[in-house]
Design a protein around this motif. Structure first.
Motif, PDB file in Angstrom:
ATOM      1  N   CYS A 325       0.836  -1.208   0.000  1.00  0.00           N
ATOM      2  CA  CYS A 325       0.000   0.000   0.000  1.00  0.00           C
ATOM      3  C   CYS A 325       0.870   1.258   0.000  1.00  0.00           C
ATOM      4  CB  CYS A 325      -0.921  -0.014   1.216  1.00  0.00           C
ATOM      5  SG  CYS A 325      -2.237  -1.255   1.156  1.00  0.00           S
ATOM      6  N   HIS A 455      -4.641   0.977   3.519  1.00  0.00           N
ATOM      7  CA  HIS A 455      -5.886   1.644   3.159  1.00  0.00           C
ATOM      8  C   HIS A 455      -6.820   0.702   2.408  1.00  0.00           C
ATOM      9  CE1 HIS A 455      -4.552   5.510   4.647  1.00  0.00           C
ATOM     10  NE2 HIS A 455      -3.422   5.364   3.973  1.00  0.00           N
ATOM     11  N   THR A 483      -8.151   2.976   8.701  1.00  0.00           N
ATOM     12  CA  THR A 483      -8.857   2.434   7.547  1.00  0.00           C
ATOM     13  C   THR A 483     -10.154   1.829   8.051  1.00  0.00           C
ATOM     14  OG1 THR A 483      -8.605   1.014   5.600  1.00  0.00           O
ATOM     15  CG2 THR A 483      -7.777   0.149   7.692  1.00  0.00           C
ATOM     16  N   ASP A 484     -10.976   1.304   7.185  1.00  0.00           N
ATOM     17  CA  ASP A 484     -12.218   0.649   7.608  1.00  0.00           C
ATOM     18  C   ASP A 484     -11.868  -0.689   8.262  1.00  0.00           C
ATOM     19  OD1 ASP A 484     -13.541   2.758   6.503  1.00  0.00           O
ATOM     20  OD2 ASP A 484     -14.277   1.673   4.750  1.00  0.00           O
ATOM     21  N   GLU A 516     -13.087   4.538   8.670  1.00  0.00           N
ATOM     22  CA  GLU A 516     -11.905   5.391   8.644  1.00  0.00           C
ATOM     23  C   GLU A 516     -12.235   6.760   9.247  1.00  0.00           C
ATOM     24  OE1 GLU A 516      -8.553   6.858   5.345  1.00  0.00           O
ATOM     25  OE2 GLU A 516     -10.343   5.740   4.749  1.00  0.00           O
TER      26      GLU A 516
END
Length: 579
Positions: A325, A455, A483-484, A516
């Motif tokens: 990422c 992410h 992040t989620d 997030e």
């Protein structure tokens, strides 16, 4: 000066040989580490007259309380125990323990145990790590003398002996001799021969589609006409063999995923030998995770991948995903972590065995052999759960004469692996001792990686009774990443909590989602506020994977010869067979 330096280097190999020989006699536990903890506690206690006075007061009060309890017990005016066992202590639950003289024995033992807990805690000036070590050591020594461990002081065993005319002790002696013989001959526990890899465990059909000196990548055959557009790659821990996730067909996570319409790939790690001593942690990233991702992309045509990591395999995967990422890669569709820690400041009771002295001691042991033997690791885990794994075995199998039936999970647990010298040393120092990854000091390539680099959607599973990766430590991903995140807490322990197939009795879980940029919630607040759901968490995770996917496609064939990933051999492959 030069001569002195030269002499020191000549002596150093001898020191390592000496430490390695000592370590084999101490099951890899550093005497210096234990002694340092004891001296820290003893010197501070000796210089704390107020604490000593308080302990004497507690001893007097416990003596008076115990005397009053004995008087009531002898005159049959018993109103309940004077001290209750801890919730997890099930040794004295039987009704036989509530009768004299056995109630006096176990109540006296628990009071003594409580006093020593007070004595080893709250001594001003003792470092927290040393306090934990001394308290743990005191608890272990006391447990040796628990009245439940002996024929003459265990009423349940005495009753069984009278009912069977001593035949339980005959069977127990036979069990003990069989276990002793197997230990001496380095054979697996009795009953493991019923579970054979490739015959009744690890039998989900598939092919090895890639192999290098460290891994095999298995692709499993589809059982549905349509599959998810993105494949699933599972990265198990190299401290274990992968087939914990492919046990018997009825509790195989691999089979479950395949039957739900997922294209599943699995890493099978090589069991290292002395020749692999110089494989480092970065080799496990590059030759392991990165090459496996290459293989999955090659087979499936370069689509993004749902990645899954278990235990330290999850730690490794997280570092690899963070690096990808960071560099702008689009390889990863989502990441799931099973009982995997990314911050090691609260790594549970395993930290009892991790300090500079202990790591240096293990390094000398591994340097001599080129790897850490599975028996050293198994010994540490058994000590951490001595009541469940050692003393309960003494009582049930050697005194009661009842051999516990072998399960596929227990047989897998006995199929241990090794860890190469360099990798394990780097892992312990960089992650456990220095916590480099969580604090942004761990480098992949020429740049550091951090959890904030990630992410992609993340699904995290912790287990309520996990003593290897405590769930509150696993939960810290919520604090460090942005992040989620979907966090799920399941019942059970490090392994049994993960192998929680639909239909498994007495299972429950909690789950919530943190978007997030949402504010952080402490684990205790989270636990209080999130409702409990009954049953297996596997369908919930499957629904999450489906939600993260971009639709379905026709089932894929196994392998891709045109891309250079023709099947090598049938699953379960070659590496899992290595002992």
């Amino acid at each position: 000066m030069d001569d002195d330096t030269s002499d020191a280097h000549q002596i150093y190999p001898f020191d390592r040989f000496l430490h390695a020989a000592e370590a084999r006699a101490t099951s890899g536990i550093s005497p210096a580490s234990v002694m340092s903890a004891y001296l820290d506690w003893a010197v501070h206690l000796a210089n704390s007259p107020g604490k000593q006075a308080r302990l004497m007061e507690k001893a007097l009060r416990k003596s008076v309380k115990f005397s009053a309890y004995l008087q009531r017990a002898l005159t049959r005016r018993q109103e309940g125990p004077c001290i209750d066992p801890l919730p997890q202590d099930r040794r004295f639950q039987a009704d036989d323990w509530q009768q004299m003289p056995f109630c006096a024995l176990y109540q006296g033992f628990l009071l003594t145990q409580q006093w020593w807990d007070n004595a080893t805690h709250g001594v001003a000036g003792v470092t927290p790590h040393h306090e934990d070590v001394v308290s743990f050591a005191a608890r272990q020594m006391l447990d040796v003398f628990a009245p439940s461990n002996f024929l003459a002081t265990n009423p349940t065993v005495l009753r069984r002996t009278m009912e069977e005319g001593g035949m339980n002790l005959v069977r127990g002696t036979q069990n003990f001799l069989e276990d002793w013989e197997r230990t001496v001959l380095h054979q697996p526990p009795a009953g493991t021969e019923k579970f054979k890899v490739g015959e009744n465990v690890a039998v989900t059909p598939g092919k090895v589609v890639y192999r290098n000196r460290l891994i095999e990548v298995i692709q499993y055959e589809p059982t549905t006409k349509k599959v998810g557009a993105e494949p699933v790659l599972i990265v198990p821990a190299w401290i274990m063999k992968y087939y914990i996730l492919d046990l018997s067909p009825e509790n195989s996570m691999v089979k479950y995923l395949v039957d739900q319409g997922h294209t599943v790939f699995m890493i099978s790690w090589k069991n290292p030998t002395e020749a692999d001593r110089d494989l480092g942690f970065h080799d496990y990233i590059d030759l392991g995770v990165m090459r496996a991702l290459d293989a999955v992309r090659g087979v499936t045509g370069g689509v993004p991948i749902h990645t899954v990591g278990y235990c330290i395999g999850g730690t490794l995967l997280t570092i690899a995903v963070a690096a990808l990422c960071r560099d702008g890669s689009d390889w990863i569709k989502s990441m799931t972590l099973f009982a995997a820690q990314t911050d090691f400041t609260e790594a549970g009771e395993l930290m009892l065995f991790i300090d500079d002295s202990q790591v240096a001691y293990l390094e000398d042991l591994m340097w001599d052999r080129g790897y850490l033997d599975a028996r050293q690791m198994a010994g540490a885990f058994q000590i951490l759960r001595s009541n469940d794994l050692i003393w309960s075995k003494v009582i049930n199998e050697y005194l009661m004469g009842e051999r516990a039936p072998m399960s596929d999970l227990m047989a897998w647990n006995a199929d241990a692996t090794r860890m190469p010298y360099r990798m394990h040393s780097e892992y312990l120092r960089s992650l456990f001792l220095k916590n480099d990854f969580a604090e942004g000091r761990y480098y992949v390539g020429e740049k550091p990686v951090a959890l904030t680099d990630i992410h992609v959607p993340v699904f995290i599973v912790g287990a309520e009774r996990d003593h290897v990766a405590p769930w509150k430590s696993v939960y810290k991903f919520n604090l460090l990443a942005d992040t989620d995140i979907t966090f799920l807490l399941t019942s059970g322990g490090h392994n049994a909590g993960i192998i929680s197939e639909p239909g498994h009795p007495h299972r429950h879980f909690r789950i919530s989602e943190k978007k997030e940029h949402e504010p952080y919630v402490t684990p205790d607040q989270w636990f209080e506020n999130v409702p409990v759901s009954d049953g297996s968490w596997w369908p919930t995770w499957d629904a999450w994977l489906t939600q993260q996917s971009s639709g379905s496609v026709d089932a894929r064939p196994v392998g891709n010869a045109d891309a250079g990933f023709a099947p090598v051999c049938d699953a379960p492959g070659r590496y899992v067979m290595e002992s």
